[in-house]
Design a protein around this motif. Structure first.
Motif, PDB file in Angstrom:
ATOM      1  N   VAL A 130      30.347  69.982  53.529  1.00  0.00           N
ATOM      2  CA  VAL A 130      28.925  70.315  53.424  1.00  0.00           C
ATOM      3  C   VAL A 130      28.523  70.121  51.966  1.00  0.00           C
ATOM      4  N   ALA A 131      27.507  69.294  51.743  1.00  0.00           N
ATOM      5  CA  ALA A 131      27.058  69.000  50.377  1.00  0.00           C
ATOM      6  C   ALA A 131      25.604  69.421  50.230  1.00  0.00           C
ATOM      7  N   VAL A 132      25.336  70.280  49.255  1.00  0.00           N
ATOM      8  CA  VAL A 132      23.971  70.746  49.012  1.00  0.00           C
ATOM      9  C   VAL A 132      23.611  70.413  47.575  1.00  0.00           C
ATOM     10  N   TYR A 153      24.328  77.390  46.940  1.00  0.00           N
ATOM     11  CA  TYR A 153      25.421  78.243  47.415  1.00  0.00           C
ATOM     12  C   TYR A 153      25.090  78.861  48.769  1.00  0.00           C
ATOM     13  N   ALA A 154      23.884  79.399  48.887  1.00  0.00           N
ATOM     14  CA  ALA A 154      23.505  80.120  50.111  1.00  0.00           C
ATOM     15  C   ALA A 154      23.485  79.188  51.320  1.00  0.00           C
ATOM     16  N   GLU A 208      26.269  77.075  56.251  1.00  0.00           N
ATOM     17  CA  GLU A 208      26.588  75.873  57.041  1.00  0.00           C
ATOM     18  C   GLU A 208      28.095  75.759  57.320  1.00  0.00           C
ATOM     19  N   ILE A 209      28.943  76.198  56.367  1.00  0.00           N
ATOM     20  CA  ILE A 209      30.401  76.069  56.534  1.00  0.00           C
ATOM     21  C   ILE A 209      31.001  77.330  57.170  1.00  0.00           C
ATOM     22  N   LYS A 210      30.142  78.365  57.374  1.00  0.00           N
ATOM     23  CA  LYS A 210      30.588  79.671  57.893  1.00  0.00           C
ATOM     24  C   LYS A 210      31.592  80.327  56.933  1.00  0.00           C
TER      25      LYS A 210
END
Length: 710
Positions: free
Chosen positions: A604-606, A395-396, A401-403
């Protein structure tokens, strides 16, 4: 890595990349054998009919036609839970009616057109909503709707009674079709004693077991090979009737037979992701989710199971009161098959959309709301502790990254007039722990090459490269000094590549096999060099002792052809631990408020998958999963004519798969912390996680931009 080498964790291009791009890689569809014949299948033009008679005399009389098989002359074969391969009652457009084998594929298709079938057409139903109605034709003796699982914890009724906020919503998802580059197909060759089958499959041992049972052969009489394959997303686990037909003809005629599906056949009869209808109710109080109720209906066509969409609802969040029910709906359409995170893709879209709706109703930031329920180290379904869970970090990283801090309720102005911009996100949970049985052997050739043999297949994910890296790392060799032999049932057993289990199952076995081979070679080298084995180590293909380096290729020939071999097996998973993968996707989209057109700008994929063996191929997995998910979200839908029961877009012109022109900027990040409790490698599977949360993240971003909920 933890071994003497430094291969694990390095971004390595695929070891078979050159073969793939130069065309020297042999796929199943490339197999050409001397005297090979070609089989083609006649398929039902009706969604439901009784086959009263088949007249194949004209077809059989065509010069070059070698055989015709249909329900009145086929041997009794039990296959996929049925007593026959040609049903008396065909149940969907594309159901198998007869097959022809001929000297060429053109001749085989010509012969199909000469077969006369007497059909008694029966009432049919193809749409899920229609099949559920009381007056729908009954396709099964017990009706069209079947129980597909239910789950409960806590007291949902009281939680709703005490709620400060409730939301209820209905979500629908479309039927998605696999459309791997290489269609399903097999080449079968019977030599009088043994059946060799080349098949584009995600499970060489699965194919062997299904064919031995169908044809009443011993396991040793069936040899299955899949050196390269052009993609498999679940529909290629095991085999289907085309392989049985090819094998039957080959055993009758003593010649190799090829049976490969056309693109149209692929889209009629080779599986799909079920369309769903899902109802959700959520209750909230004091900024938390207090209860979820989830009921789903999946259109499984002629499939005998349902990909249950309530899985994420039951397992993802720490919510005290949960109630879910799933139903399977039978219709006169092609059967579902596994499709990259079956059920979880459809269910996550509904669950994560509903959570955003509740967040809006409660005036809580959607990410904040999720964080409150994602911290627990305990699996709410089993009460077992997670082996490792780093969802908070996903999440963080993604939010930064996506602001996410710039996100506003109601969205922001887009890049041109009439465009609104929005941000959305969603969470992923899946398995990926793998497990036994899986085996590996490593032996040395006299030139110093290590040969690794595993019974798994590389379905396009880069398995061959990752296992080569694990082997090289543990042996202290360079990647070039390892040769991988896979996709062959003559190797020790390996699992099918489904459920994100491949690397987490075979990797630990490879590591142990390489470890044993290294110990044996150092013991042998010690004898030749007259140094104690404990004082030796392997480094980049050489035996190293104090101050001296001797290449393996100088030592091995002195061993008088004695084979150095190490074996490894996958140990059971630890008891009482829940081994899961986690992740979060964030979407930045724009919507043209005049046309409704959606432009995905960035994803954005984490992902939290334990240790990343190869960051390059892992990132490729994530990018591929996201593109496939964007197709599911925005463009892909099987269209079936209700009256004719026919798939109207069974091709790649009208079935819209995203291309490079549709692909947004994709940012991939991994937590990359080894899950040491999971297995000796610390790695978990990545095949399915990347496709799970994308559609929900996009839908939530669209809702943020437009205040309209899809």
């Amino acid at each position: 890595g933890d071994g003497p080498g430094d291969e694990i964790g390095r971004p390595r291009p695929r070891v078979d990349g050159r073969h793939r791009v130069t065309g020297s890689a042999k796929y199943t569809q490339d197999i050409q054998l001397t005297g090979m014949l070609h089989a083609a299948i006649l398929r039902s033009p009706y969604p439901r009919a009784r086959v009263r008679a088949v007249d194949a005399k004209k077809a059989a009389a065509v010069p070059g036609v070698r055989g015709v098989v249909h329900r009145f002359n086929a041997p009794d074969i039990e296959f996929r839970g049925e007593k026959t391969i040609f049903r008396e009652e065909v149940r969907f457009v594309g159901d198998e009616v007869a097959a022809v084998v001929a000297d060429s594929i053109g001749l085989a298709f010509h012969a199909l057109s000469l077969i006369a079938v007497d059909y008694e057409v029966m009432p049919h139903v193809v749409a899920r909503e229609e099949a559920i109605r009381d007056k729908a034709p009954k396709l099964d003796p017990d009706g069209n709707v079947h129980d597909a699982g239910s789950y409960q914890r806590g007291d949902v009724r009281n939680a709703f009674r005490d709620a400060a906020t409730t939301v209820g919503a209905t979500y629908r998802t479309s039927t998605q079709m696999h459309n791997a580059l290489e269609t399903h197909g097999a080449v079968a060759s019977w030599d009088g004693e043994r059946l060799t089958v080349w098949e584009s499959t995600q499970s060489v041992f699965g194919v062997r077991n299904m064919l031995k049972d169908a044809l009443k052969l011993d396991p040793a009489q069936v040899h299955v090979l899949c050196e390269y394959m052009g993609g498999g997303f679940g529909a290629k686990l095991g085999t289907y009737k085309y392989a049985v037909i090819a094998a039957l003809f080959s055993m009758q005629l003593g010649r190799p037979v090829r049976c490969v599906l056309t693109r149209r056949e692929e889209n009629l009869a080779a599986g799909n992701r079920s369309a769903t209808l899902q109802n959700l109710r959520l209750a909230g109080r004091d900024g938390r989710i207090t209860a979820i109720e989830h009921e789903s209906w999946s259109n499984s066509g002629q499939g005998r199971w349902a990909a249950n969409p309530t899985g994420p609802t039951n397992t993802l969040y720490d919510i005290a009161n949960v109630s879910s029910t799933a139903h399977r709906v039978t219709t006169n359409a092609g059967a579902l098959s596994a499709f990259r995170a079956p059920g979880y893709v459809e269910g996550t879209f509904a669950l994560e959309s509903a959570i955003d709706e509740l967040a809006t109703a409660m005036k809580v930031d959607p990410l904040t709301l999720r964080r409150r329920h994602a911290r627990s180290p305990i699996d709410p379904r089993t009460d077992n502790r997670y082996s490792l869970k780093r969802l908070g970090e996903c999440y963080a990283i993604g939010a930064k990254e996506i602001k996410w801090a710039t996100r506003k309720d109601g969205g922001t102005r887009g890049s041109s007039p009439y465009r609104r911009r929005g941000l959305g996100m969603a969470t992923q949970i899946w398995g990926g722990g793998g497990g036994p049985p899986a085996y590996a052997t490593v032996h040395f050739e006299t030139d110093g090459t290590a040969v690794l043999r595993v019974g798994v297949q590389d379905i396009g994910t880069g398995t061959r490269t990752a296992v080569a890296q694990i082997c090289a790392d543990e042996l202290g060799l360079t990647l070039e000094q390892v040769v991988v032999r896979l996709g062959d049932t003559d190797a020790p057993y390996g699992p099918g590549s489904g459920g994100s289990v491949t690397l987490a199952s075979i990797g630990p076995a490879v590591r142990l096999a390489a470890h044993e081979a290294r110990a044996k070679i150092l013991a042998a080298a010690g004898g030749i060099l007259e140094v104690r084995a404990e004082e030796l180590r392997l480094e980049r293909g050489s035996v190293v002792s104090k101050g001296a380096r001797t290449p393996l290729r100088e030592i091995l020939p002195k061993l008088d052809n004695s084979t150095i071999i190490g074996t490894g097996l996958r140990h059971p998973n630890p008891e009482g631990l829940s081994i899961k993968t986690f992740g979060a996707h964030f979407a930045d989209v724009e919507v043209d408020v005049r046309t409704g057109e959606i432009f995905v700008r960035k994803i954005v994929a984490v992902h939290d998958i334990g240790r990343v063996v190869n960051p390059l191929t892992a990132a490729g997995q994530v990018q591929g999963g996201i593109v496939q998910a964007l197709g599911f979200a925005l463009t892909e839908e099987r269209i079936v004519d209700r009256g004719l029961g026919r798939v109207m877009n069974a091709n790649l012109e009208w079935y819209e798969i995203p291309t490079v022109m549709d692909t947004p900027e994709i940012v991939v990040r991994f937590i990359d912390v080894p899950d040491r409790r999971a297995n000796n490698l610390g790695a978990k599977g990545l095949g399915e996680p990347p496709i799970i949360p994308t559609a929900a993240a996009v839908a939530n971003a669209v809702a943020n931009a437009t205040d309209a909920r899809v």
